[in-house]
Scaffold this motif. Structure first.
Motif, PDB file in Angstrom:
ATOM      1  N   ILE A   1      56.131  31.256  44.855  1.00  0.00           N
ATOM      2  CA  ILE A   1      55.458  32.564  44.850  1.00  0.00           C
ATOM      3  C   ILE A   1      54.102  32.373  44.160  1.00  0.00           C
ATOM      4  N   VAL A   2      53.044  32.598  44.899  1.00  0.00           N
ATOM      5  CA  VAL A   2      51.680  32.405  44.383  1.00  0.00           C
ATOM      6  C   VAL A   2      50.928  33.720  44.511  1.00  0.00           C
ATOM      7  N   ASP A   3      50.261  34.169  43.445  1.00  0.00           N
ATOM      8  CA  ASP A   3      49.456  35.397  43.502  1.00  0.00           C
ATOM      9  C   ASP A   3      48.046  35.114  42.999  1.00  0.00           C
TER      10      ASP A   3
ATOM     11  N   THR B   1      46.070  41.242  44.255  1.00  0.00           N
ATOM     12  CA  THR B   1      45.909  41.919  45.550  1.00  0.00           C
ATOM     13  C   THR B   1      46.744  41.253  46.629  1.00  0.00           C
ATOM     14  N   THR B   2      47.050  39.978  46.451  1.00  0.00           N
ATOM     15  CA  THR B   2      47.869  39.259  47.443  1.00  0.00           C
ATOM     16  C   THR B   2      48.897  38.395  46.726  1.00  0.00           C
ATOM     17  N   ALA B   3      50.017  38.179  47.422  1.00  0.00           N
ATOM     18  CA  ALA B   3      51.067  37.284  46.937  1.00  0.00           C
ATOM     19  C   ALA B   3      51.629  36.545  48.140  1.00  0.00           C
TER      20      ALA B   3
ATOM     21  N   THR C   1      54.644  40.418  39.420  1.00  0.00           N
ATOM     22  CA  THR C   1      53.288  40.415  39.981  1.00  0.00           C
ATOM     23  C   THR C   1      52.747  41.836  40.109  1.00  0.00           C
ATOM     24  N   VAL C   2      53.585  42.734  40.614  1.00  0.00           N
ATOM     25  CA  VAL C   2      53.150  44.121  40.789  1.00  0.00           C
ATOM     26  C   VAL C   2      52.847  44.772  39.437  1.00  0.00           C
ATOM     27  N   ARG C   3      53.693  44.529  38.437  1.00  0.00           N
ATOM     28  CA  ARG C   3      53.560  45.229  37.163  1.00  0.00           C
ATOM     29  C   ARG C   3      52.481  44.647  36.263  1.00  0.00           C
TER      30      ARG C   3
ATOM     31  N   GLY D   1      42.815  34.323  34.462  1.00  0.00           N
ATOM     32  CA  GLY D   1      41.803  34.416  35.502  1.00  0.00           C
ATOM     33  C   GLY D   1      42.029  33.514  36.689  1.00  0.00           C
ATOM     34  N   ARG D   2      43.131  32.797  36.751  1.00  0.00           N
ATOM     35  CA  ARG D   2      43.347  31.833  37.846  1.00  0.00           C
ATOM     36  C   ARG D   2      44.629  32.090  38.613  1.00  0.00           C
ATOM     37  N   GLY D   3      45.256  33.229  38.412  1.00  0.00           N
ATOM     38  CA  GLY D   3      46.467  33.537  39.161  1.00  0.00           C
ATOM     39  C   GLY D   3      47.683  32.800  38.620  1.00  0.00           C
ATOM     40  N   THR D   4      48.788  32.939  39.336  1.00  0.00           N
ATOM     41  CA  THR D   4      50.052  32.348  38.898  1.00  0.00           C
ATOM     42  C   THR D   4      50.766  31.735  40.094  1.00  0.00           C
TER      43      THR D   4
END
Length: 406
Positions: A338-340, A321-323, A314-316, A383-386
């Motif tokens: 884990i949702v970001d 901005t949030t997880a 997620t960081v890389r 565009g919808r996160g993971t």
């Protein structure tokens, strides 16, 4: 004594010597009785006995008799001819037929050996009857019974020898199979240990080095304008290096990760979220749902490593901005989500794993969950996160226990 005959062993050598002594003894008996009994043609009987003994003695010395059935048959024919001459001169020669039975059965093929034994028995009975000037059933009983005993003994020995050879081959095959199995187990152990180290390196050192790289880049960018921020980033990079050094020492020794030592999985995950938020431009929050149940070391290590790898990705890559990290106890299962809010990706278009660029994270996570009988699901779109969910049964298959105690 030939290529088709059983190989000589200490026991068979002793039997062969007994047979040699029996032949010499019976020939000597015939010669001695001819002298002491003052029988006619005593000189011829002695000469025939000596000739038969010498002809017999040649056989064990000649190597061709041991290797060739043809040579053995010729030698037996010569011995049989000498014996027939002796039998025509003395009735005592009939006793030599008994050791001849064993030689014929041992050196000749089965059918030829039986035929030779029958012919020898007939000659012995006929020769003895000629010397007695009469014939009775009693005269045939001795040679015939001796022939039957010889056939039974030799065939029984051959059957035992075949069974012994069969067992010997089975033992050799078993020994070879055990050696192959030991080699296969060694190879499997090496591969399993290599796989364990690969997963640990990816989830600890690789992610730690990536974090250190990001922190040092941030320090480099902040250095001209904000030296205090740069110093903070360098301090965080130094702490990350120390943490990963401790992780490396632990997984090389196959010990529990230091983040799990003396604490619970929930506390370790919460501390992971706090550390990630402090070191990077992302807010990671931890949530716990359900009634916590005791987990095996294998479960705790797997879930912690999955969380570490997922947050590192997620960081890389996510630009999030949030997880949100959620540990859920669901009766007979435990789940980690884990949702970001990053830019997401298409799960069907993942790049191939490459030593230079990486791409091993999801494969390692899936291997960890499958090793414990669990599942790993990923939901994402551009565009919808993971959203990543790892679900493990609380009672893992027994085959996975070595994961906790490699």
């Amino acid at each position: 004594m030939n290529s088709a005959a059983p190989a000589l062993t200490p026991t068979t050598r002793a039997l062969a010597w007994c047979l040699h002594l029996l032949v010499i003894g019976l020939l000597s008996l015939a010669a001695v009785r001819a002298v002491t009994g003052e029988r006619p043609h005593a000189g011829w009987i002695i000469a025939a006995s000596v000739l038969c003994g010498l002809t017999y003695a040649v056989g064990p010395v000649l190597p061709g008799v041991r290797r060739s059935r043809r040579a053995a048959a010729l030698w037996l024919a010569a011995v049989g001819a000498c014996w027939t001459v002796l039998l025509s001169l003395s009735a005592d020669g009939v006793w030599v037929a008994f050791p001849l039975y064993f030689l014929q059965l041992h050196l000749l093929p089965r059918r030829a050996g039986v035929a030779a034994v029958v012919a020898t028995a007939v000659v012995a009975i006929a020769g003895f009857a000629v010397h007695q000037d009469s014939f009775s059933a009693a005269m045939a009983i001795g040679p015939a019974l001796g022939a039957a005993v010889a056939v039974a003994v030799v065939w029984g020995y051959q059957a035992l020898y075949r069974e012994s050879e069969h067992r010997r081959r089975l033992i050799e095959e078993l020994t070879a199979t055990r050696a192959d199995l030991a080699a296969a187990q060694h190879t499997a152990g090496v591969l399993a240990e290599r796989d364990r180290l690969a997963r640990e390196i990816h989830d600890t050192l690789a992610q730690g080095l990536s974090s250190i790289q990001l922190l040092l880049r941030a320090a480099e960018r902040a250095l001209p304008q904000a030296p205090q921020n740069a110093a903070r980033y360098v301090d965080q990079a130094r702490q990350a290096a120390a943490d990963n050094l401790a992780e490396a020492r632990r997984f090389v020794a196959a010990l529990t990760p230091p983040t799990l030592e003396g604490t619970t999985l929930a506390d370790a995950l919460e501390r992971l979220c706090t550390t990630t938020s402090a070191r990077h431009r992302i807010t990671a929050r931890f949530h716990l749902t359900g009634d916590p149940a005791p987990l095996t070391t294998a479960h705790e290590v797997a879930l912690l490593r999955i969380a570490q790898s997922a947050l590192a990705n997620t960081v890389r890559h996510a630009g999030a901005t949030t997880a949100e990290v959620t540990l859920s106890y669901l009766g007979d299962h435990v789940a980690l989500d884990i949702v970001d809010d990053g830019h997401g990706f298409d799960p069907t278009l993942l790049p191939a794993s490459d030593p230079e660029t990486g791409g091993f994270g999801l494969a390692v996570m899936r291997a960890r969950t499958q090793a414990l009988g669990g599942t790993l699901t990923i939901e994402s779109a551009p565009g919808r996160g993971t959203a990543l969910a790892a679900r493990l049964p609380l009672t893992p298959p027994s085959a996975t226990e070595p994961e906790a105690h490699p």
